[in-house]
Structures are given as C-alpha cells and as structure tokens.
Design an enzyme around this catalytic site. Structure first.
Site, PDB file in Angstrom:
ATOM      1  N   LYS A 105       0.768  -1.232   0.019  1.00 50.61           N
ATOM      2  CA  LYS A 105      -0.096  -0.096   0.043  1.00 50.61           C
ATOM      3  C   LYS A 105       0.612   1.362  -0.069  1.00 50.61           C
ATOM      4  O   LYS A 105       0.418   2.455  -0.418  1.00 50.61           O
ATOM      5  CB  LYS A 105      -0.960   0.211   1.211  1.00 50.61           C
ATOM      6  CG  LYS A 105      -2.201  -1.111   1.003  1.00 50.61           C
ATOM      7  CD  LYS A 105      -3.224  -0.695   1.899  1.00 50.61           C
ATOM      8  CE  LYS A 105      -4.499  -1.494   1.551  1.00 50.61           C
ATOM      9  NZ  LYS A 105      -4.218  -2.846   2.194  1.00 50.61           N
ATOM     10  N   GLU A 127      -9.185   7.246   3.574  1.00 53.84           N
ATOM     11  CA  GLU A 127      -9.833   6.395   4.294  1.00 53.84           C
ATOM     12  C   GLU A 127      -9.213   5.062   4.695  1.00 53.84           C
ATOM     13  O   GLU A 127      -8.160   4.988   4.222  1.00 53.84           O
ATOM     14  CB  GLU A 127     -11.326   5.998   3.549  1.00 53.84           C
ATOM     15  CG  GLU A 127     -10.822   4.704   2.531  1.00 53.84           C
ATOM     16  CD  GLU A 127      -9.692   5.041   1.553  1.00 53.84           C
ATOM     17  OE1 GLU A 127      -9.661   6.390   1.217  1.00 53.84           O
ATOM     18  OE2 GLU A 127      -9.119   4.246   1.014  1.00 53.84           O
ATOM     19  N   SER A 393       1.429 -10.047  -0.835  1.00 49.26           N
ATOM     20  CA  SER A 393       1.302  -8.581  -0.912  1.00 49.26           C
ATOM     21  C   SER A 393       1.787  -7.947   0.708  1.00 49.26           C
ATOM     22  O   SER A 393       1.777  -6.685   0.749  1.00 49.26           O
ATOM     23  CB  SER A 393      -0.224  -8.286  -0.940  1.00 49.26           C
ATOM     24  OG  SER A 393      -0.803  -9.038   0.098  1.00 49.26           O
TER      25      SER A 393
HETATM   26  C1  LIG Z   1      -4.991  -3.946   1.930  1.00 42.45           C
HETATM   27  C2  LIG Z   1      -4.431  -5.173   1.571  1.00 42.45           C
HETATM   28  C3  LIG Z   1      -4.980  -6.163   0.605  1.00 42.45           C
HETATM   29  C4  LIG Z   1      -5.969  -5.995  -0.331  1.00 42.45           C
HETATM   30  O1  LIG Z   1      -6.009  -4.609  -1.002  1.00 42.45           O
HETATM   31  P1  LIG Z   1      -5.784  -4.661  -2.429  1.00 42.45           P
HETATM   32  O2  LIG Z   1      -6.055  -3.320  -2.851  1.00 42.45           O
HETATM   33  O3  LIG Z   1      -6.717  -5.748  -3.200  1.00 42.45           O
HETATM   34  O4  LIG Z   1      -4.589  -5.030  -2.750  1.00 42.45           O
HETATM   35  C5  LIG Z   1      -4.261  -7.269   0.329  1.00 42.45           C
HETATM   36  N1  LIG Z   1      -2.853  -7.498   1.109  1.00 42.45           N
HETATM   37  C6  LIG Z   1      -2.507  -6.576   2.151  1.00 42.45           C
HETATM   38  C7  LIG Z   1      -1.244  -7.050   2.756  1.00 42.45           C
HETATM   39  C8  LIG Z   1      -3.137  -5.569   2.331  1.00 42.45           C
HETATM   40  O5  LIG Z   1      -2.779  -4.580   3.509  1.00 42.45           O
END
Ligand SMILES: *Cc1c(COP(=O)(O)O)cnc(C)c1O
Length: 413
Positions: A105, A127, A393
């Site tokens: 993010k 948000e 992610s």
């Molecule tokens: C917020 C988040 C997501 C999901 O958000 P996307 O916009 O779909 O990427 C996925 N993995 C992690 C670690 C997150 O913090």
C-alpha cells in the site's frame, strides 16, 4: 455478467492495446464516474493534474527516489524452495512484505502524496478499513510534510486499535465514522464528503484501485512497479516468465499492480484469489468477482456483492484487508474478457497457508497474502513442474491478534 451483445474479444483487444480507461474513464462497460455533481469538478481537476504530472520525468524521478531510498525497493523475488518441493511446482514470491510499513500500500500512498504536493494541496484526507492504508497514508504525509486526516469506521477503530495508535504516532488525525455501517464503506463516503467541502486545498488519497475515474487508473499506474520489477526479476533469476501469476484481490491494488505488466504475455495464466470466507452464501465471503453482479458503488460501475434488490451485502473474511463488497473496474473487465480467472480461498485455507509459509519459508505472510498462497498451492498441485509467481502483498505481524485466536488457539503449533 455483461450484456450478451458485447464483443468480449474486442474488449480484450482494446485493453491489451492500452485503450482503457477511455475518455469517459471506462474500462469497457466498467468504471466511469457515478458521483454527485459536486464531486465532478474535483475529479476533473485531479485527472488534469494527474495528466500534467504523473508521467513527467520530474515526477518519475521523485517517485523512483522515494521507492528506492524510503520504501526499500526493489523488493526481493524469493524462490520458495521448500514450498516448491512440497507442492510440486516452482514457487516464486514477490516480497511486498519487505516494503516499508509492511505491504504494497505504501507504493500508492507515497505516489499520490507526491502528486498532492505537486497539485498544491494543503492537506490530505484518506479512508481506512483495517488501518493499513491509513498507516501508509500517515507515513507518506509525514514524509512529504502535509497534514493527514484519516476517516475510519468506529467499528474498525475498535477492531484495529494498534493501527490507530500507529497512525497517531505518525502525526495523522484519526476521525471515527459513526454513520452507515461504521466500517470501510462509510469511511469512504466521509472522506469524499470532506474532499468536496474543499476540493482545492484538500487531496483525497484513495487506497485501492477502486472509486471514480481517475483513481483506478492512477492506483494501477503507481502499483505497477510491483509487476515491472517482478517481470524483470523472473527473467533474470528464474530463467523466464511464470506459467501462472497469482495474487489476492480485495479492492484490487496489489493484484492489478502485479498483473498489469504481464497482461500481454499470452503464455502467462493470471489468477486472482478472493476471500471465500465461510462459504458461497450471501454475507459469508468477500469474493466479488466470483459471486458478484455489476452495479454502482463509490462512484464506479463494477462487480459488487449485492442481493436481488441491489442492496450491497455485508461481507465476511478472516482478513480485514479483503473485506470489501466491490472490486476495481479493470478487474471486472479482465474477468469478463477472459484474461484473468477468479478463484476463492476459504478462511480455513488461508490460515493453513499462513502456517505452511511460516514453517516452510520462515516468512509470516499477511492473511490477505495467504489467500494467494492457497491459490498457488492448488495451481502447483494441478500443474507439476511449472513456474508460479505469487504476489506476497504484505507481512502478517499485524494479524497476530487474529492468529492468536485462530491458528495458535487451535493447537496448530
Ligand atoms: C489492503 C491489503 C490487501 C488488499 O487490498 P488490494 O487493494 O486488493 O491489494 C492485500 N494484502 C495486504 C497485505 C493488504 O494490506
């Protein structure tokens, strides 16, 4: 899912040719700008500002510097040797868990914060649901020296207390939202309302590839660094492109960032894994592409989880970051055009994947990311000997309270 007279082959050709979003901010039938009149000038100004700056040498230099020296990019590509051995295919992990603040993010947050500064904004609003985008925004605002206000549902503030503390330490003002469902949906509405009240001085830093045009495009462009790096790393370190590319899908920012630089690589199968939660019933999951129908939410026409009357459904997932009833419009297009597949991983499968990744690779993944790992395991077992690239992610340290009451409490240790 989309009107039967729509030529999906044509849509795919246009998408691969880079024709979307079009002049109306649409990805084929999806996307657009379904907002009150009062928001249109602000969105138009943002779009113009984005066009003036985003792909200039000056902006790209500033962004690249922050990606490298502040976020720590490029993030590693890791060969998961023991998971590969167990699952039967070669598993590679793109390590967004190693990025500053612990997830992908931050790429979007610092990119939009830099843009806000160029546009002359005096303050930033954001948000947050689980708090991860709030933390990333607070950090990015501190970095560039703009005040930050984060709207967060009152329910979420209770559930995610440590992240509220992190945001405050990073200098942000966290405003509890007590309207609507008192979670992410209401927080987005509040942030939009704040922005409308001062569209010149305020910049709205949206956290995923969702919302009205130009956000889905802007977020994709900023997050595509993930896929560009991963593609070059696969060629250099794995000897070629992956056979399959797998990421978890909430709003869709980590996945579109990973996927987009590969969409013209025909040999690469692309799979988005959504939160299957407790099952297929309404309210039991957050698997929008798998179970949704098109409709409008947060200014965007896209796949949504809704009932027969078009009421947006409550969602459930063990991972707070996937708990959103919509998805980015470009995902809706890519699914309709057959370029990506949507799968689900249940709460249980995701938790099992957290444990397997910890024990086999020494990496504690976010529960969100573990959905992608569960999808990768399924792929590997069905396609032995192939190469699969997984978007990891984020890291799972933030999930310890949930893991205490699930994996650790079940005596899985
Ligand atoms: C917020 C988040 C997501 C999901 O958000 P996307 O916009 O779909 O990427 C996925 N993995 C992690 C670690 C997150 O913090």
């Amino acid at each position: 899912m989309i009107a039967p007279d729509v030529d999906t082959r044509r849509l795919l050709a246009d998408e691969l040719a880079g024709k979307f979003p079009d002049a109306r901010g649409r990805f084929g039938p999806f996307g657009g700008r379904y907002v009150p009149e009062t928001l249109i000038p602000a969105l138009e100004r943002l779009e113009q500002g984005m066009r003036d700056h985003l792909h200039t040498a000056e902006f790209e230099t500033d962004f690249a510097r922050e990606l490298k020296s502040w976020i720590g990019r490029p993030t590693a590509l890791t060969y998961a040797a023991r998971l590969s051995e167990k699952w039967g295919a070669h598993v590679w992990l793109k390590r967004e868990d190693l990025a500053h603040t612990g997830a992908h993010k931050i790429n979007n947050a610092i990119g939009q914060a830099l843009l806000a500064k160029k546009l002359g904004a005096k303050r930033i609003v954001a948000e947050t649901g689980a708090g991860q985008h709030g933390v990333a925004s607070a950090a990015a605002c501190a970095r560039i020296g703009l005040p930050c206000t984060v709207y967060m549902g009152a329910v979420d503030m209770e559930r995610q207390a440590p992240n509220v503390g992190r945001m405050r330490l990073l200098g942000a003002t966290v405003v509890p939202v007590t309207s609507g469902d008192r979670t992410l949906r209401a927080a987005i509405d509040e942030a939009l309302r704040d922005w409308v009240s001062d569209p010149l001085g305020t910049y709205y830093l949206l956290g995923s590839a969702i919302g009205p045009h130009p956000y889905p495009y802007l977020v994709r462009e900023l997050q595509s660094v993930i896929g560009r790096e991963a593609r070059a790393q696969m060629i250099a370190e794995a000897g070629g492109l992956p056979d399959a590319l797998i990421a978890c899908v909430g709003g869709g920012s980590n996945s579109i960032g990973l996927f987009h630089p590969f969409i013209r690589d025909e040999s690469v199968q692309i799979i988005g894994v959504e939160a299957g939660g407790r099952g297929a019933g309404l309210g039991e999951n957050a698997a929008t592409l798998a179970y949704g129908r098109p409709g409008v939410l947060h200014g965007c026409y896209t796949m949504l989880l809704q009932d027969q009357e078009g009421q947006i459904q409550e969602t459930h997932s063990v991972s707070a970051g996937l708990d959103y009833p919509g998805v980015g419009p470009e995902h809706s297009l890519l699914l309709a055009a057959g370029r990506i597949r949507a799968e689900t991983a249940s709460d249980e499968e995701a938790l099992a994947a957290v444990k397997e990744c910890c024990e086999s690779e020494g990496i504690l993944p976010a529960i969100e990311s573990a959905h992608a790992l569960a999808g990768a395991k399924r792929w590997a077992q069905a396609h032995p000997g192939t190469r699969v690239l997984v978007g990891l992610s984020g890291r799972g340290d933030k999930d310890m309270p949930t893991l205490q009451t699930t994996l650790l409490a079940q005596g899985h240790s």
